[in-house]
Scaffold this active site. Structure first.
Site, short mmCIF file in Angstrom:
data_model
loop_
_atom_site.label_atom_id
_atom_site.label_comp_id
_atom_site.label_asym_id
_atom_site.label_seq_id
_atom_site.Cartn_x
_atom_site.Cartn_y
_atom_site.Cartn_z
N SER A 234 0.87 -1.18 0.00
CA SER A 234 0.00 0.00 0.00
C SER A 234 0.90 1.23 0.00
CB SER A 234 -0.88 -0.01 1.24
OG SER A 234 -1.57 1.21 1.35
N LYS B 240 -1.31 -1.11 -4.21
CA LYS B 240 -2.47 -0.26 -3.89
C LYS B 240 -1.92 1.15 -3.77
CE LYS B 240 -4.84 0.46 0.49
NZ LYS B 240 -5.54 -0.23 1.59
N LYS C 24 -2.80 5.29 -3.00
CA LYS C 24 -3.76 6.22 -2.42
C LYS C 24 -4.08 7.29 -3.45
CE LYS C 24 -3.87 4.52 1.75
NZ LYS C 24 -5.09 4.17 2.47
N ASP D 107 -7.05 3.46 -3.38
CA ASP D 107 -7.77 3.66 -2.10
C ASP D 107 -7.97 5.15 -1.88
OD1 ASP D 107 -8.82 3.60 0.44
OD2 ASP D 107 -7.10 2.65 1.41
N GLU E 253 -11.10 1.35 -3.50
CA GLU E 253 -11.41 1.16 -2.08
C GLU E 253 -12.00 2.44 -1.48
OE1 GLU E 253 -8.01 -0.52 -0.07
OE2 GLU E 253 -8.80 -0.02 1.91
N ASP F 41 -13.92 -0.46 3.08
CA ASP F 41 -12.99 -0.55 4.21
C ASP F 41 -13.70 0.10 5.41
OD1 ASP F 41 -10.97 -0.06 6.10
OD2 ASP F 41 -9.52 0.76 4.71
N LYS G 186 -10.23 -5.61 8.31
CA LYS G 186 -9.17 -5.22 9.26
C LYS G 186 -9.62 -5.68 10.64
CE LYS G 186 -7.37 -1.20 6.78
NZ LYS G 186 -7.34 0.26 6.71
N GLY H 201 -4.11 -3.47 6.11
CA GLY H 201 -3.07 -3.19 7.09
C GLY H 201 -3.33 -1.87 7.79
#
Ligand SMILES: O=C(O)CCC(=O)C1=CC=C[C@@H](O)[C@@H]1C(=O)O
Ligand SMILES: [Mg+2]
Length: 368
Positions: free
Chosen positions: A136, A162, A164, A189, A214, A239, A263, A291
């Site tokens: 990520s 992944k 952001k 995400d 996400e 999420d 998570k 994570g």
């Protein structure tokens, strides 16, 4: 099993590189470690994944400490438990505060696994001997920085990235990344940075064959996500919106999500995480383990959970060396060619490096 002693520690570990998201940048990871001892002297470890500030969910490290000290520890100390699943019932008078609940439940699972002489993975019903993991990546100053980073991780063997995104750092960033890596599994995400007003932007992302997007919309939403999913080809993954099995059921029934990021802390512990996993397996919804920039202890819990059969997509739990100069477990978590071997030893499967724990500890308190 009966917990007779609990220690809470506040640790601070410096991240190798700052982690930037749509809501801010983190340089140091502050968190709580829970050490629990039962009447026979077995010690179990858990980690609270709450951050210092409430930007991911409403919980913080200090609200977790308050909940643990004033409510959760008094409910659990000296209570006879047959199985860790009972922790959730014990905490049922307390609403929400999932990360606080999960921190202590994780330590109970560790003790239970040791006492039944099995790995935490096996105690949960996990079968996989190794798990596939991805990376990520936080928001980077420039797209070139991002591309260079991804090159490095691909070289290390990681096979899924992944990234952001946030308004202004989305379509063009993903376009450039896709041009450089035509076949790489990529996901984005947004950490709730968009609303339905951004539909045009979000639709443009369909062009890049992303594995999923996400949490594009509000952290407490499942209605607008259902509307958005009807407009997008790219699967939506929730999420922040999923805090329990009930949330998962409602989101799946509404069509708000095709994938769930599980998570442990966000859903209140391993028992609930496993229930979400089982429900999603039944409904044909893929899950993966998210994570929270965990230390080795939280990381070990994630690895155990990910060994369950419906964790079919690579998770965010990469190797210790991606985050820390030095982790607090031995051996450290090693990702080899994008895979982590699930430890077979009883309990969480790693030794605790107490010297390292002490070195990173700011304050601690014992409860008995
Ligand atoms: O590497 C990891 O541990 C994953 C980090 C990560 O993506 C996240 C951690 C914490 C909050 C968020 O910014 C984010 C997420 O939303 O999944
Ligand atoms: Mg996320």
């Amino acid at each position: 099993m009966k917990l007779t002693e609990i220690t809470i520690r506040h640790l601070q570990m410096k991240l190798k590189s700052p982690f930037a998201t749509s809501f801010g940048t983190l340089e140091n990871r502050d968190f709580l470690l829970l050490e629990a001892k039962d009447e026979s002297g077995t010690i179990g470890w858990g980690e609270s994944v709450a951050f210092r500030a409430p930007w991911y969910t409403e919980e913080t490290m200090m609200t977790n400490w308050h909940m643990l000290e004033d409510f959760l520890i008094p409910l659990l100390l000296n209570k006879e438990l047959q199985h860790p699943d009972e922790v959730r019932d014990t905490f049922s008078p307390i609403r929400k505060n999932n990360m606080a609940k999960s921190a202590i439940e994780g330590a109970v699972w560790d003790i239970y696994a040791q006492q039944t002489n099995q790995s935490l993975a096996a105690a949960l019903g996990g079968k996989s001997e190794q798990i596939e993991v991805g990376i990520s990546i936080g928001i980077q100053p420039t797209t070139d920085d991002l591309i260079q980073l991804v090159h490095g991780y691909v070289k290390e063997g990681y096979k899924r990235m992944k990234v952001k995104i946030k308004p202004g750092k989305d379509v063009e960033v993903i376009r450039a990344l896709r041009e450089h890596f035509p076949d790489l599994p990529i996901m984005a995400d947004a950490n709730s940075a968009y609303s339905l007003k951004d539909l045009d932007t979000l639709k443009q992302l369909d062009e890049f064959n992303l594995m999923m997007i996400e949490q594009p919309l509000a952290s407490d939403d499942i209605i607008d996500h259902a509307k958005l999913q009807k407009e997008l080809e790219t699967p939506i993954c929730l999420d922040e919106s999923i805090n329990s099995l009930e949330d998962a059921r409602k989101a799946v029934e509404l069509g708000s999500t095709k994938v769930i990021n599980v998570k442990i802390g966000r859903v209140g512990g391993l028992s609930e995480a496993k229930k979400i996993h089982d429900y999603c397996a039944e409904k044909g919804i893929s899950v993966w383990c998210g994570g929270m920039l965990e230390s080795g202890i939280g990381r070990a819990h994630n690895i155990a959970l990910t060994s369950l059969p419906n964790f079919t997509l690579p998770g965010d739990t990469s190797g210790s060396d991606r985050y820390w100069e030095k982790d607090i477990i031995a051996p450290e978590v090693i990702a080899n060619n994008g895979y982590i071997t699930v430890p077979k030893k009883a309990g969480i499967g790693y030794e605790i490096d107490r010297e390292a724990v002490d070195a990173f500890t700011f304050s601690k308190k014992h409860y008995r």
